[in-house]
Design an enzyme around this catalytic site. Structure first.
Site, PDB file in Angstrom:
ATOM      1  N   ARG A  99       0.837  -1.207   0.000  1.00 62.65           N
ATOM      2  CA  ARG A  99       0.000   0.000   0.000  1.00 62.65           C
ATOM      3  C   ARG A  99       0.873   1.258   0.000  1.00 62.65           C
ATOM      4  NH1 ARG A  99      -5.299  -1.250   2.562  1.00 62.65           N
ATOM      5  NH2 ARG A  99      -5.264  -3.364   3.403  1.00 62.65           N
ATOM      6  N   HIS A 464     -15.602   5.986  -1.562  1.00 61.74           N
ATOM      7  CA  HIS A 464     -14.716   6.985  -2.180  1.00 61.74           C
ATOM      8  C   HIS A 464     -15.454   8.299  -2.395  1.00 61.74           C
ATOM      9  CE1 HIS A 464     -12.918   9.043  -5.710  1.00 61.74           C
ATOM     10  NE2 HIS A 464     -11.791   8.737  -5.103  1.00 61.74           N
ATOM     11  N   ARG A 570     -14.506  49.221  -6.524  1.00 61.65           N
ATOM     12  CA  ARG A 570     -14.108  49.441  -7.923  1.00 61.65           C
ATOM     13  C   ARG A 570     -15.172  50.295  -8.607  1.00 61.65           C
ATOM     14  NH1 ARG A 570     -12.710  43.258  -7.315  1.00 61.65           N
ATOM     15  NH2 ARG A 570     -14.735  43.462  -6.338  1.00 61.65           N
ATOM     16  N   ARG A 626     -11.322  53.112  -5.313  1.00 57.45           N
ATOM     17  CA  ARG A 626     -10.338  53.233  -6.392  1.00 57.45           C
ATOM     18  C   ARG A 626     -10.931  54.043  -7.533  1.00 57.45           C
ATOM     19  NH1 ARG A 626      -8.489  47.780  -9.230  1.00 57.45           N
ATOM     20  NH2 ARG A 626     -10.529  48.012 -10.212  1.00 57.45           N
ATOM     21  N   GLU A 753       1.015  48.524  -7.337  1.00 61.96           N
ATOM     22  CA  GLU A 753       0.827  47.347  -8.199  1.00 61.96           C
ATOM     23  C   GLU A 753       1.868  47.260  -9.315  1.00 61.96           C
ATOM     24  OE1 GLU A 753      -3.102  47.709  -9.977  1.00 61.96           O
ATOM     25  OE2 GLU A 753      -3.048  49.865  -9.599  1.00 61.96           O
ATOM     26  N   THR A 775      -2.302  42.940  -5.617  1.00 63.85           N
ATOM     27  CA  THR A 775      -1.396  41.800  -5.833  1.00 63.85           C
ATOM     28  C   THR A 775      -1.584  41.129  -7.183  1.00 63.85           C
ATOM     29  OG1 THR A 775      -2.953  40.453  -4.545  1.00 63.85           O
ATOM     30  CG2 THR A 775      -0.995  41.286  -3.410  1.00 63.85           C
ATOM     31  N   ASN A 776      -2.759  41.251  -7.788  1.00 59.74           N
ATOM     32  CA  ASN A 776      -2.927  40.638  -9.112  1.00 59.74           C
ATOM     33  C   ASN A 776      -1.996  41.288 -10.134  1.00 59.74           C
ATOM     34  OD1 ASN A 776      -4.849  38.744  -8.369  1.00 59.74           O
ATOM     35  ND2 ASN A 776      -6.556  40.137  -8.719  1.00 59.74           N
ATOM     36  N   ASP A 777      -2.076  42.620 -10.231  1.00 59.30           N
ATOM     37  CA  ASP A 777      -1.225  43.315 -11.204  1.00 59.30           C
ATOM     38  C   ASP A 777       0.240  43.305 -10.786  1.00 59.30           C
ATOM     39  OD1 ASP A 777      -3.263  43.764 -12.902  1.00 59.30           O
ATOM     40  OD2 ASP A 777      -3.333  45.938 -12.698  1.00 59.30           O
ATOM     41  N   CYS A 839      -5.575  44.837  -1.408  1.00 61.20           N
ATOM     42  CA  CYS A 839      -6.932  44.878  -1.938  1.00 61.20           C
ATOM     43  C   CYS A 839      -7.205  43.786  -2.960  1.00 61.20           C
ATOM     44  CB  CYS A 839      -7.259  46.252  -2.524  1.00 61.20           C
ATOM     45  SG  CYS A 839      -6.099  46.833  -3.756  1.00 61.20           S
TER      46      CYS A 839
END
Length: 884
Positions: A99, A464, A570, A626, A753, A775-777, A839
């Site tokens: 296993r 399962h 936004r 923003r 950013e 943080t995305n950009d 943000c």
């Protein structure tokens, strides 16, 4: 000194406690559970563990590292001595299971082989020594099927069809009805399948079988379902799996034998019962229960069978208590009963729903087993989301089609789909899908992940489907034997109702009911148990939690869930509404500043009303707004037909509209004419927005509402841009305050950013009063990766080990994180008390721990993720304080 690669059960690296982190990394989860149970004096079949690191070595060369063969041989000899049997003996053979056992539980994702060591001769010896030919040939056919599937790569269904053919020939409905002679026929059919598929006879040498089986478990670490599971659960692809070779005990020797799975508390609700919770099957082997092929019996029925079974139940009761005391957690355990004797096969902290997780943490705290802080560290913050799933509207009386076993709670509404891969395709199209299967298998993992709910005709609480659904937080109804599922015709029949793929049904994972059509659901609320966890979290966390909200409704929802402000509002989302998009387009298509201002004056009342509603909803909490961020072309129609329609509506020539759209088109809009650049080139746009914000603030302030507007400038990279926009805001503010005869406090900050903004943070902070990381950009510009296109290669990067996780899901601490630390240090070198938040959508627990450590004041997330972030922030604070 040579590296040790094999440990006999009960031995641990450096004689460390079995539950230590070192032992887990070396021996894997199953290995340490076996070592722990032996040290606790529990009945465990003996064996040995090949380490996780050995698997990692095997992956590099596809061969056994030097010395492994000798270590396996010496431990096998020790096992023979302790068991009084010989591996490969034809008269009284030692049989073993092989296993997997990774450091982190991955239920069903890797391979298992039982009854290894049997061949055409030793099966006769097993029949003779046990006096039970039926048991011997049943064990052999199970071994041939598992080994053929796992080691020889033969399609599992070929064996199933051969088994069904023999059952049909003799009129047998279930496997246990087959006689010894009939099972011998099954074995002969399996031999032919192996020859046809491989061109070779089924391997007869037990030592060859063992080597192939160990290799197969090593290889299963990289099978698609295991890789998918690790990716879904953000597990390390490089930790490897241990291999456990264990002497066999048999649950299929007759009616005084069996196999089962139990939990010390309910994995669905967390409740601790007065009876043992779990399921078992008489005259069966372990895989029968979890595979869901036969529907098992509740464990509380065990003592009613006879005195022998009652004795097993009583012994199991003591083991339940001892294991929970050892782990200080809810334990999932597996056992086999052989001829009336109980054997323990595994024990581990059990998978559970979010509801059970919270209930268990609270109850164990009340019982004195855990402190509040320890209880919080047992919480998986992401599973708090399950409390926020919708539930069925109690005022609606749906048509109940049938009922199964309530395997994982929740309410799921979606279209029927019988194929896991098709489920993924439909989910990509935005459809909600109920994955409908006879039973699920590990290969279904991706479809299960994309489905909103899972329905199976077979299986129980420990099948399962049930175990994986609970781990994923998916609604699941299992073992619904009222369901007749036909994959060939893609139909589901329940009673006299027939459904085809694409038809809507609803399933209730709390009651097990299956409903006709799409049943209405309602929004969730905070339960008493969840409120307790929230109260504990608020006591220990340091980070504030804000929300991303663009409407008064979103703001109100977030406040209900405990948001302490708005981290990102936004403003561009407000312009897409039907009653204002035309004015926005008029502004964009204007030929001069005067025409633009006329159009902007139409938008001003809409924006002002939006902000009034948001300020009232937040009532004294900070609201970070923003200014316009996306490029202007995003507000214009892109197809010729829609451009023509717009020209008609605006009484302009189609060519004029088309040319203006083409003029605004950008090759790389993410790095183009957007954010602060719009405000500097077209200051009238920013002036309108600032006026709307501050007029709304003045209005609600006069009504007695405390208001704290924060005006954020996006996409800047220099202190010069910040100075220009700060002056613009102050100029408009002076005008608004004069007109309204009142003032309100406001702050002007920026969204960090771009990498250059991080480097220049000390200078930008001379004007900016606060920072908020986008943080995305920042991730996009640091890596040079477009988030919208990253899906084409990030999965492969994760597979190749370039990324451990998707950097758009879990913050990159080495690169992006280093820039953030630079910006924080720079900003606070200028303003020591500077408020700094984030943000982007950040509720990933690993990211929040990092953000806590680098000194952020707050994180922000969507309204329904606020409770998740509150818990994650508390866990981060506890871990940071205790150096975990």
């Amino acid at each position: 000194m040579s590296t040790r690669r094999v440990y006999f059960f009960g031995e641990t690296p450096e004689n460390q406690p079995a539950n230590s982190e070192l032992c887990r990394k070396v021996l894997g989860g199953k290995g340490i559970s076996l070592a722990a149970m032996i040290k606790l004096g529990m009945p465990v079949p003996l064996g040995f563990t090949i380490t996780c690191q050995t698997c990692v070595e095997y992956q590099k060369t596809a061969s056994w590292p030097k010395g492994l063969k000798e270590e396996v041989a010496s431990n096998l000899k020790l096992l023979e001595e302790k068991m009084g049997k010989t591996f490969g003996d034809n008269t009284n053979p030692l049989l073993v299971s092989v296993r997997s056992g990774a450091a982190v539980s991955m239920p069903g994702m890797m391979d298992t082989i039982l009854n290894l060591g049997l061949n055409d001769e030793s099966v006769k010896g097993l029949a003779a020594v046990t006096g039970n030919a039926r048991f011997a040939y049943d064990s052999y056919r199970r071994f041939m099927q598992m080994f053929g599937d796992v080691c020889l790569g033969i399609d599992h269904d070929k064996f199933e069809h051969a088994l069904d053919a023999v059952k049909t020939r003799y009129g047998r409905k279930t496997d246990p009805e087959l006689t010894a002679d009939e099972l011998e026929e099954v074995c002969e059919a399996y031999r032919k399948i192996c020859v046809a598929a491989t061109g070779k006879t089924f391997p007869q040498c037990p030592h060859e079988q063992l080597e192939l089986a160990i290799n197969a478990v090593f290889k299963s670490w990289t099978n698609p379902r295991a890789q998918a599971y690790r990716t879904l659960n953000k597990l390390d692809h490089n930790m490897g799996t241990a291999v456990n070779v264990q002497s066999m005990v048999f649950g299929n020797t007759g009616d005084d034998s069996g196999t089962g799975v139990g939990f010390t508390r309910c994995p669905k609700t967390g409740e601790k019962f007065s009876y043992l919770y779990g399921e078992f099957l008489q005259n069966a082997q372990g895989e029968d229960v979890v595979a869901g092929i036969r529907t098992p019996v509740n464990l509380k029925e065990m003592p009613t069978i006879n005195a022998s079974w009652k004795a097993c139940y009583d012994e199991l009761s003591l083991i339940y208590a001892k294991l929970e005391g050892y782990y200080n957690d809810m334990v999932d355990l597996e056992f086999t009963v052989e001829n009336g004797k109980l054997w323990m096969l595994q024990a581990r902290a059990g998978k559970r729903t979010g509801f059970a997780m919270v209930r268990i943490a609270i109850d164990m705290c009340k019982e004195g087993m855990l402190t509040e802080e320890e209880a919080l560290l047992r919480i998986d913050a992401n599973k708090i989301n399950e409390f926020l799933f919708k539930r069925f509207d109690p005022s609606v009386k749906p048509v109940v089609l049938g009922k199964g076993i309530p395997a994982s709670p929740g309410a799921a509404v979606g279209v029927i789909c019988f194929c896991p891969m098709r489920t993924c395709e439909l989910a990509e199209q935005g459809k909600k899908v109920i994955l409908t299967r006879i039973e699920t298998s590990p290969e279904d993992i991706l479809g299960m992940d994309r489905a909103v709910g899972i329905l199976t005709a077979r299986g129980g609480q420990t099948s399962h489907a049930a175990v994986v659904a609970r781990g994923m937080g998916k609604c699941c109804v299992a073992g619904a034997d009222c369901c007749q599922i036909n994959y060939a015709t893609k139909t589901l029949v329940i009673g006299d109702r027939k459904f085809k793929e694409g038809d809507f049904i609803s399933i209730n994972g709390t009651t097990g009911e299956i409903y006709n059509g799409a049943v209405q659901t309602i929004e969730p609320g905070i339960t008493d148990d969840l409120q307790t966890i929230m109260d504990w979290s608020d006591k220990y966390r340091v980070l504030k939690i804000r929300t991303n909200a663009d409407t008064p409704h979103d703001a109100a929802v977030a406040r209900k869930f405990g948001a302490e402000g708005i981290g990102l509002c936004r403003t561009e989302h407000m312009f897409f509404a039907a009653d204002r998009i035309m004015a926005m387009r008029e502004m964009i298509l204007s030929d001069d500043e005067g025409a633009r201002r006329t159009a902007l004056n139409k938008l001003l009342p809409f924006q002002r009303e939006d902000f009034i509603g948001i300020f009232k909803a937040m009532d004294g909490k900070g609201v970070n707004i923003r200014l316009l961020d996306p490029p202007l072309h995003e507000f214009l129609p892109h197809t010729r037909d829609l451009q023509k329609k717009l020209a008609e509506d605006m009484n302009k020539k189609h060519r004029h509209i088309h040319e203006r759209v083409e003029d605004l088109h950008e090759v790389n809009p993410m790095l183009g004419f957007r954010g602060v650049r719009l405000g500097i080139v077209y200051p009238e746009i920013s002036e309108m927005q600032v006026r709307a914000i501050l007029e709304a603030a003045c209005i609600v302030s006069r009504e007695g509402v405390t208001v704290k507007p924060e005006i954020m400038i996006p996409v800047l990279f220099s202190e010069n841009e910040m100075e220009i926009m700060h002056a613009l805001v102050n100029r408009v503010a002076a005008s608004v305050f004069k007109e309204h005869g009142t003032t309100v406090d406001y702050e002007v900050g920026t969204m960090i950013e771009l990498p250059r903004a991080c480097v220049m943070a000390d200078k930008i902070a001379q004007t900016a009063q606060y920072f908020s990381f986008g943080t995305n950009d920042l991730t996009q510009t640091t890596f040079g990766i477009s988030r919208d296109d990253a899906g084409k290669f990030i999965p492969k990067y994760i597979d190749r080990g370039i990324f451990k996780v998707d950097p758009f899901v879990t913050l990159d601490q080495q690169g992006v994180g280093a820039l953030m630390k630079m910006a924080i240090e720079g900003g606070r070198s200028t303003r020591t008390d500077m408020k700094i938040g984030i943000c982007g959508e950040q509720t990933d627990p690993a990211s929040i721990l990092f953000l806590h450590k680098i000194g952020l004041n707050y994180v922000s997330c969507s309204p329904y993720r606020v409770p998740v972030a509150r818990v994650a922030a508390a866990i981060a604070a506890i871990k940071a304080r205790t150096n975990q």
